[in-house]
Design a protein around this motif. Structure first.
Motif, short mmCIF file in Angstrom:
data_model
loop_
_atom_site.label_atom_id
_atom_site.label_comp_id
_atom_site.label_asym_id
_atom_site.label_seq_id
_atom_site.Cartn_x
_atom_site.Cartn_y
_atom_site.Cartn_z
N CYS A 131 -52.27 18.91 -20.92
CA CYS A 131 -51.36 17.77 -20.84
C CYS A 131 -51.77 16.62 -21.75
CB CYS A 131 -51.29 17.25 -19.41
SG CYS A 131 -50.72 18.47 -18.23
N ASN A 132 -50.80 16.05 -22.41
CA ASN A 132 -50.95 14.78 -23.12
C ASN A 132 -52.08 14.75 -24.15
OD1 ASN A 132 -48.71 13.37 -22.21
ND2 ASN A 132 -49.67 13.04 -20.21
N LEU A 133 -52.19 15.82 -24.90
CA LEU A 133 -53.15 15.89 -26.00
C LEU A 133 -54.57 15.53 -25.57
CD1 LEU A 133 -51.51 14.43 -29.26
CD2 LEU A 133 -51.97 16.81 -28.71
N MET A 152 -47.14 16.24 -24.95
CA MET A 152 -47.43 14.95 -25.56
C MET A 152 -46.35 13.93 -25.22
SD MET A 152 -47.51 13.63 -29.44
CE MET A 152 -46.00 12.73 -29.09
N ASN A 153 -46.61 13.15 -24.16
CA ASN A 153 -45.70 12.03 -23.90
C ASN A 153 -45.84 11.07 -25.06
OD1 ASN A 153 -44.89 12.99 -21.46
ND2 ASN A 153 -46.19 11.64 -20.23
N PRO A 154 -44.72 10.49 -25.54
CA PRO A 154 -44.83 9.56 -26.67
C PRO A 154 -45.82 8.43 -26.40
CG PRO A 154 -42.54 10.10 -26.23
CD PRO A 154 -43.33 10.74 -25.14
N THR A 241 -44.34 14.53 -12.42
CA THR A 241 -45.36 14.33 -13.45
C THR A 241 -45.32 15.52 -14.42
OG1 THR A 241 -47.06 15.54 -12.27
CG2 THR A 241 -46.90 13.18 -11.82
N THR A 242 -45.97 15.32 -15.54
CA THR A 242 -46.11 16.40 -16.51
C THR A 242 -46.71 17.64 -15.84
OG1 THR A 242 -46.49 14.79 -18.25
CG2 THR A 242 -47.15 17.06 -18.71
N GLY A 243 -47.74 17.40 -15.00
CA GLY A 243 -48.42 18.51 -14.35
C GLY A 243 -47.46 19.33 -13.49
N LYS A 275 -63.09 9.78 -11.83
CA LYS A 275 -62.32 9.04 -12.83
C LYS A 275 -60.87 9.51 -12.82
CE LYS A 275 -63.89 8.24 -16.90
NZ LYS A 275 -64.27 8.61 -18.30
N TYR A 276 -59.97 8.60 -13.16
CA TYR A 276 -58.56 8.97 -13.20
C TYR A 276 -58.31 10.05 -14.26
CZ TYR A 276 -53.53 8.74 -13.70
OH TYR A 276 -52.22 9.09 -13.79
N HIS A 277 -58.87 9.82 -15.45
CA HIS A 277 -58.84 10.82 -16.52
C HIS A 277 -60.26 11.26 -16.83
CE1 HIS A 277 -54.79 9.47 -18.50
NE2 HIS A 277 -54.60 10.36 -17.54
N TYR A 278 -60.45 12.50 -17.23
CA TYR A 278 -61.82 12.91 -17.57
C TYR A 278 -62.30 12.32 -18.88
CZ TYR A 278 -59.85 16.72 -20.55
OH TYR A 278 -59.19 17.46 -21.51
N PRO A 292 -43.79 5.42 -11.88
CA PRO A 292 -42.69 6.08 -11.20
C PRO A 292 -43.13 7.36 -10.50
CG PRO A 292 -42.62 6.56 -13.54
CD PRO A 292 -43.81 5.66 -13.32
N HIS A 293 -44.40 7.73 -10.65
CA HIS A 293 -44.86 9.00 -10.09
C HIS A 293 -45.29 8.86 -8.63
CE1 HIS A 293 -44.48 10.77 -13.88
NE2 HIS A 293 -45.58 10.28 -14.42
N THR A 294 -45.27 9.98 -7.95
CA THR A 294 -45.76 10.05 -6.58
C THR A 294 -46.76 11.20 -6.53
OG1 THR A 294 -43.57 11.03 -6.32
CG2 THR A 294 -43.97 9.00 -5.17
N1 CTP Z 1 -53.25 14.58 -12.74
C1 CTP Z 1 -53.78 14.62 -11.44
N2 CTP Z 1 -54.74 13.74 -11.07
C2 CTP Z 1 -55.19 12.79 -11.93
C3 CTP Z 1 -54.65 12.72 -13.23
C4 CTP Z 1 -53.69 13.63 -13.60
O1 CTP Z 1 -53.36 15.45 -10.65
N3 CTP Z 1 -56.15 11.95 -11.53
C5 CTP Z 1 -52.25 15.58 -13.15
C6 CTP Z 1 -50.80 15.08 -13.04
O2 CTP Z 1 -49.99 16.16 -12.64
C7 CTP Z 1 -50.48 14.68 -14.46
C8 CTP Z 1 -51.30 15.67 -15.28
O3 CTP Z 1 -52.48 15.89 -14.52
O4 CTP Z 1 -49.12 14.80 -14.78
C9 CTP Z 1 -51.63 15.14 -16.66
O5 CTP Z 1 -52.29 13.90 -16.52
P1 CTP Z 1 -51.88 12.63 -17.38
O6 CTP Z 1 -51.95 12.94 -18.80
O7 CTP Z 1 -52.65 11.49 -16.85
O8 CTP Z 1 -50.38 12.40 -16.96
P2 CTP Z 1 -49.77 10.92 -16.78
O9 CTP Z 1 -49.71 10.26 -18.10
O10 CTP Z 1 -50.50 10.18 -15.72
O11 CTP Z 1 -48.40 11.15 -16.18
P3 CTP Z 1 -47.20 11.86 -16.90
O12 CTP Z 1 -47.65 12.39 -18.22
O13 CTP Z 1 -46.88 12.94 -15.95
O14 CTP Z 1 -46.18 10.78 -17.01
#
Ligand code: CTP
Length: 319
Positions: A131-133, A152-154, A241-243, A275-278, A292-294
């Motif tokens: 997801c998201n490069l 790749m979300n813009p 979400t993308t996931g 961490k929210y992102h690795y 907007p996500h849940t």
């Molecule tokens: N994800 C998760 N837990 C996190 C971060 C991400 O479960 N702490 C999952 C979500 O399903 C998310 C996917 O991993 O869609 C990709 O993460 P990310 O790139 O962070 O997506 P976001 O930008 O947060 O959201 P989206 O691209 O869906 O708008």
């Protein structure tokens, strides 16, 4: 019974609201988990009533021409014109046409992947979705390298590549795109008007430098169709979400689906911070109100599917 219970109400797990780690505990443990083929097939069939990954993964060349006007899905009053570049990059046939894989990995971006050692296991799947490069090279031990499709979300262009303000950032993005080496680059170009220029920059870069990627731009109906499927199963998602989009699409062409890096909580199962992102320093607040996500709701649904054997969630270390 024949019903697929996704919203978690069938789960007998004891809920202790004072303790996040118990609340989200993943059962059965990795070694005990068994794939439920019958259920997976039933879910595939149900989802096919709403969408077909083969079609909805991308708009095709035959269906649009340069100059066509598209209304953004989330900003209905805003429009874009199909540019010559976008047109050039639309696939002629679906990148998933007649594709079937034994096992697929969907790699979310949660920090729960750090120190997981899951890289090898992830790379062993026949099809790997990211997801998201998200960067892989520096994290290969935990996240692997194999990439068959990456989204790749813009907004990523802004968040991770400084909106390409100078040659250094442009080069960075270019290197990342070159490293994709023939895989599918999935760009939601028709979702929100905010991505307009960013999508165009990326399209231009790909064409100008003859980057070897197979571009795909999700269909205009995908979002609503995915939402519709989950709503029908009582999972009330504002905006998937993308996931979750990737899981929903993957049911069409993957026999078994393994999820890694899905953990939208600030503590892991042992109460250690996550961490929210690795790979960056984005914070959790990011997912609340403004977003907007849940995600926790989605997670609950995925967890329930894990318990029923329809998919496998890995939220700790790989063996
Ligand atoms: N994800 C998760 N837990 C996190 C971060 C991400 O479960 N702490 C999952 C979500 O399903 C998310 C996917 O991993 O869609 C990709 O993460 P990310 O790139 O962070 O997506 P976001 O930008 O947060 O959201 P989206 O691209 O869906 O708008």
């Amino acid at each position: 019974g024949a019903e697929v219970v996704i919203n978690g109400s069938s789960s007998p797990a004891v809920v202790d609201r004072s303790n996040e780690s118990i609340k989200h505990n993943i059962q059965p443990a990795s070694s005990k988990w068994r794939h439920n083929q019958t259920l997976s097939l039933r879910i595939r069939k149900q989802i096919l009533k709403f969408l077909d990954a083969e079609k909805d993964i991308s708009v095709l060349k035959g269906t649009l021409k340069p100059g066509d006007i598209i209304h953004y899905i989330f900003d209905r009053d805003s429009t874009m014109n199909v540019s010559q570049n976008l047109y050039e990059l639309l696939p002629r046939t679906s990148p998933l046409k007649n594709k079937h894989f034994g096992t697929c990995a969907i790699v979310g971006n949660s920090g729960v992947l750090l120190n997981s050692g899951c890289g090898q296991e992830i790379d062993a799947h026949s099809f790997v979705i990211r997801c998201n490069l998200a960067p892989v090279q520096e994290y290969a031990r935990d996240v692997g390298l194999k990439t068959d499709l990456v989204t790749m979300n813009p907004s990523v262009i802004q968040r991770a590549f400084e909106d390409l303000v100078n040659a250094t950032w442009r080069e960075k993005l270019l290197q990342r795109l070159h490293s994709l080496n023939g895989s599918i680059l999935w760009i939601p170009a028709f979702m929100a008007r905010g991505g307009k220029e960013r999508v165009e920059w990326v399209n231009e870069l790909i064409l100008k430098h003859r980057v070897n990627v197979r571009t795909a731009y999700p269909s205009l109906r995908l979002l609503h169709a995915v939402r519709g499927y989950w709503l029908t199963n009582k999972v009330h998602i504002k905006r998937p979400t993308t996931g979750l989009l990737m899981y929903t699409l993957a049911t069409r062409f993957c026999n078994q689906i393994y999820l890694y890096g899905f953990w939208p909580f600030p503590l892991d199962q042992n109460q250690n911070p996550v961490k929210y992102h690795y790979y960056d320093s984005l914070k959790y607040g990011y997912t609340s109100q403004a977003s907007p996500h849940t995600m926790p709701l989605e997670f609950k649904a995925l967890k329930s599917l894990h318990e029923q054997g329809a998919l496998k969630l890995t939220v700790g270390q790989c063996d």
